[in-house]
Design a protein around this motif. Structure first.
Motif, PDB file in Angstrom:
ATOM      1  N   ILE A  35       0.815  -1.217   0.000  1.00 29.02           N
ATOM      2  CA  ILE A  35       0.000   0.000   0.000  1.00 29.02           C
ATOM      3  C   ILE A  35       0.846   1.264   0.000  1.00 29.02           C
ATOM      4  N   LEU A  36       2.150   1.136   0.308  1.00 34.15           N
ATOM      5  CA  LEU A  36       3.043   2.294   0.318  1.00 34.15           C
ATOM      6  C   LEU A  36       4.281   1.988  -0.526  1.00 34.15           C
ATOM      7  N   PRO A  37       4.130   1.970  -1.867  1.00 34.37           N
ATOM      8  CA  PRO A  37       5.259   1.607  -2.740  1.00 34.37           C
ATOM      9  C   PRO A  37       6.190   2.775  -3.051  1.00 34.37           C
ATOM     10  N   TYR A  38       6.069   3.866  -2.320  1.00 33.80           N
ATOM     11  CA  TYR A  38       6.710   5.125  -2.703  1.00 33.80           C
ATOM     12  C   TYR A  38       8.118   5.274  -2.141  1.00 33.80           C
ATOM     13  N   THR A  39       8.927   6.044  -2.860  1.00 33.81           N
ATOM     14  CA  THR A  39      10.229   6.472  -2.354  1.00 33.81           C
ATOM     15  C   THR A  39      10.242   7.972  -2.071  1.00 33.81           C
ATOM     16  N   LYS A  40       9.420   8.723  -2.791  1.00 33.33           N
ATOM     17  CA  LYS A  40       9.283  10.165  -2.555  1.00 33.33           C
ATOM     18  C   LYS A  40       8.018  10.351  -1.716  1.00 33.33           C
ATOM     19  N   LEU A  41       8.180  10.285  -0.404  1.00 36.21           N
ATOM     20  CA  LEU A  41       7.045  10.123   0.497  1.00 36.21           C
ATOM     21  C   LEU A  41       6.139  11.357   0.568  1.00 36.21           C
ATOM     22  N   ALA A  42       6.718  12.539   0.719  1.00 36.56           N
ATOM     23  CA  ALA A  42       5.904  13.752   0.802  1.00 36.56           C
ATOM     24  C   ALA A  42       5.148  13.983  -0.500  1.00 36.56           C
ATOM     25  N   GLU A  43       5.826  13.778  -1.622  1.00 30.69           N
ATOM     26  CA  GLU A  43       5.162  13.942  -2.917  1.00 30.69           C
ATOM     27  C   GLU A  43       4.003  12.969  -3.070  1.00 30.69           C
ATOM     28  N   ALA A  44       4.197  11.729  -2.625  1.00 31.18           N
ATOM     29  CA  ALA A  44       3.147  10.727  -2.751  1.00 31.18           C
ATOM     30  C   ALA A  44       1.931  11.102  -1.916  1.00 31.18           C
ATOM     31  N   SER A  92     -10.656  -0.273   4.117  1.00 38.69           N
ATOM     32  CA  SER A  92     -10.096  -1.526   4.626  1.00 38.69           C
ATOM     33  C   SER A  92      -9.804  -2.511   3.498  1.00 38.69           C
ATOM     34  N   ILE A  93      -9.989  -2.067   2.242  1.00 45.03           N
ATOM     35  CA  ILE A  93      -9.698  -2.908   1.084  1.00 45.03           C
ATOM     36  C   ILE A  93      -8.605  -2.241   0.259  1.00 45.03           C
ATOM     37  N   ALA A  94      -7.514  -2.943   0.017  1.00 39.98           N
ATOM     38  CA  ALA A  94      -6.405  -2.407  -0.766  1.00 39.98           C
ATOM     39  C   ALA A  94      -6.260  -3.171  -2.070  1.00 39.98           C
ATOM     40  N   GLY A  95      -5.883  -2.457  -3.119  1.00 41.77           N
ATOM     41  CA  GLY A  95      -5.625  -3.104  -4.402  1.00 41.77           C
ATOM     42  C   GLY A  95      -6.831  -3.231  -5.294  1.00 41.77           C
ATOM     43  N   HIS A  96      -7.965  -2.703  -4.868  1.00 44.39           N
ATOM     44  CA  HIS A  96      -9.173  -2.736  -5.704  1.00 44.39           C
ATOM     45  C   HIS A  96      -9.579  -1.315  -6.049  1.00 44.39           C
ATOM     46  N   SER A  97      -9.850  -1.070  -7.318  1.00 47.09           N
ATOM     47  CA  SER A  97     -10.278   0.250  -7.760  1.00 47.09           C
ATOM     48  C   SER A  97     -11.450   0.117  -8.721  1.00 47.09           C
ATOM     49  N   THR A  98     -12.427   0.991  -8.561  1.00 42.84           N
ATOM     50  CA  THR A  98     -13.566   1.032  -9.483  1.00 42.84           C
ATOM     51  C   THR A  98     -13.285   1.947 -10.662  1.00 42.84           C
ATOM     52  N   LYS A  99     -12.056   2.482 -10.737  1.00 42.32           N
ATOM     53  CA  LYS A  99     -11.735   3.497 -11.747  1.00 42.32           C
ATOM     54  C   LYS A  99     -10.967   2.945 -12.942  1.00 42.32           C
ATOM     55  N   THR A 100     -10.733   1.629 -12.983  1.00 42.56           N
ATOM     56  CA  THR A 100      -9.888   1.071 -14.039  1.00 42.56           C
ATOM     57  C   THR A 100     -10.597   0.950 -15.381  1.00 42.56           C
ATOM     58  N   CYS A 118      -6.311   4.157 -10.337  1.00 45.42           N
ATOM     59  CA  CYS A 118      -6.397   2.850 -11.005  1.00 45.42           C
ATOM     60  C   CYS A 118      -5.751   1.738 -10.194  1.00 45.42           C
ATOM     61  N   LYS A 119      -4.929   2.071  -9.208  1.00 47.39           N
ATOM     62  CA  LYS A 119      -4.160   1.066  -8.485  1.00 47.39           C
ATOM     63  C   LYS A 119      -4.854   0.565  -7.223  1.00 47.39           C
ATOM     64  N   GLY A 120      -5.726   1.368  -6.640  1.00 47.70           N
ATOM     65  CA  GLY A 120      -6.423   0.958  -5.433  1.00 47.70           C
ATOM     66  C   GLY A 120      -5.594   1.064  -4.169  1.00 47.70           C
ATOM     67  N   VAL A 121      -4.518   1.860  -4.191  1.00 45.61           N
ATOM     68  CA  VAL A 121      -3.686   2.023  -2.991  1.00 45.61           C
ATOM     69  C   VAL A 121      -3.454   3.483  -2.623  1.00 45.61           C
ATOM     70  N   GLY A 122      -3.757   4.412  -3.522  1.00 43.12           N
ATOM     71  CA  GLY A 122      -3.473   5.823  -3.277  1.00 43.12           C
ATOM     72  C   GLY A 122      -4.175   6.382  -2.062  1.00 43.12           C
ATOM     73  N   ARG A 123      -5.322   5.821  -1.686  1.00 45.40           N
ATOM     74  CA  ARG A 123      -6.072   6.322  -0.527  1.00 45.40           C
ATOM     75  C   ARG A 123      -5.277   6.192   0.768  1.00 45.40           C
ATOM     76  N   PHE A 124      -4.262   5.290   0.777  1.00 41.55           N
ATOM     77  CA  PHE A 124      -3.456   5.075   1.976  1.00 41.55           C
ATOM     78  C   PHE A 124      -2.188   5.920   1.995  1.00 41.55           C
ATOM     79  N   ALA A 125      -1.965   6.725   0.976  1.00 43.18           N
ATOM     80  CA  ALA A 125      -0.712   7.473   0.836  1.00 43.18           C
ATOM     81  C   ALA A 125      -0.375   8.371   2.023  1.00 43.18           C
ATOM     82  N   PRO A 126      -1.355   8.948   2.743  1.00 49.19           N
ATOM     83  CA  PRO A 126      -0.955   9.749   3.913  1.00 49.19           C
ATOM     84  C   PRO A 126      -0.096   8.987   4.914  1.00 49.19           C
TER      85      PRO A 126
END
Length: 285
Positions: A35-44, A92-100, A118-126
């Motif tokens: 759910i947090l695949p980022y390296t640039k954390l603030a930008e993400a 509470s669901i990761a990896g599912h998106s209705t936007k694909t 499209c990835k279903g994980v951006g909602r957890f970026a904070p």
């Protein structure tokens, strides 16, 4: 955003005794990395949260910019919101998106909004930069509030905190505290997240506004689907690459080894492409 799925079905002979699909049983560490695949954390945290707000769909957002005196970041959109019954399930669901399966949607004001999710994980970026964030959903005259955080076992958890009558406009509000050591970095990340927003959208600020220019207005030359920038005079963002691609509201760096003819493009060149035309990694980096 429409996503192209690679399908390579295998013909199975009739001699198979049994078959079972592979299931994913992930450890807490694996869930965090997913759910947090980022390296640039603030930008993400800035980019994903803001683009999710526009994806609502909503052409109007209101931002409370954190400062050293008040570390709170608040982002409010004016989309339809999420029903109280579904809000906890959504987080509470990761990896599912209705936007694909869509590239655009119509906001309440009639404008067409580019759908970036499209990835279903951006909602957890904070959670890339904070231990806990809060979401309030205004829908059907009810305000439902949840918190999302990592528990003692390092698994993400969603708590429903309240559900109360509300007469506020529909939409979603995401808020969290920003570490004082990255307040300036996060403010710059917010600018990168909104500098390609169309002029017809409304970015409002509650309190001190960010000082920035729409990226397209600072181009030295423009074409039908391209922009050329003078990198020696560019301010406000940390982009310094020679070439990038603009897809929707997000500008992506193009690795120089990925295109054989890239060397012929001038420095500061940005090519605008249709949504889904370019494949990006899960981190959008």
């Amino acid at each position: 955003m429409l996503v192209e799925t690679l399908s390579r079905p295998v013909a199975v002979s009739g001699n198979v005794m049994s078959s079972k699909r592979v299931e994913l049983k992930a450890s807490a560490d694996a869930v965090r990395r997913f759910i947090l695949p980022y390296t640039k954390l603030a930008e993400a945290a800035a980019r994903e949260t803001i683009n999710n707000a526009f994806d609502a769909p909503s052409t109007r957002i209101k931002i409370t910019v954190p400062s050293r005196l008040d570390l709170r970041f608040v982002l409010r959109d004016y989309g339809p919101g999420i029903t109280g019954d579904y809000l906890a399930d959504f987080y509470s669901i990761a990896g599912h998106s209705t936007k694909t399966q869509i590239n655009t949607a119509q906001a309440a004001d009639g404008q067409t909004v580019d759908i970036m999710g499209c990835k279903g994980v951006g909602r957890f970026a904070p959670l890339a930069i904070t231990d806990q964030f809060f979401v309030r959903s205004f829908n059907a005259g009810v305000c439902t509030m949840v918190s999302v955080y990592f528990d003692a076992d390092n698994y993400p958890v969603v708590d429903v905190l309240s559900s109360l009558p509300s007469d506020e406009p529909t939409g979603l509000e995401v808020s969290f505290a920003v570490d004082p050591t990255i307040v300036d970095e996060f403010s710059k990340a917010l600018i990168k997240a909104i500098e390609w927003v169309p002029d017809t959208y409304h970015v409002e600020f509650d309190g001190t506004p960010l000082e920035y220019k729409q990226r397209r207005t600072t181009a030295s030359k423009t074409g039908t689907n391209w922009f050329l920038f003078d990198l020696s005079t560019r301010e406000h963002t940390s982009y310094r690459q020679d070439t990038s691609v603009l897809m929707g509201r997000i500008e992506y760096k193009v690795p120089r080894h990925s295109i054989d003819e890239l060397y012929v493009l001038p420095s500061g060149f940005v090519l605008q492409v249709p949504l889904g035309a370019v494949d990006v990694n899960d981190a959008r980096e």
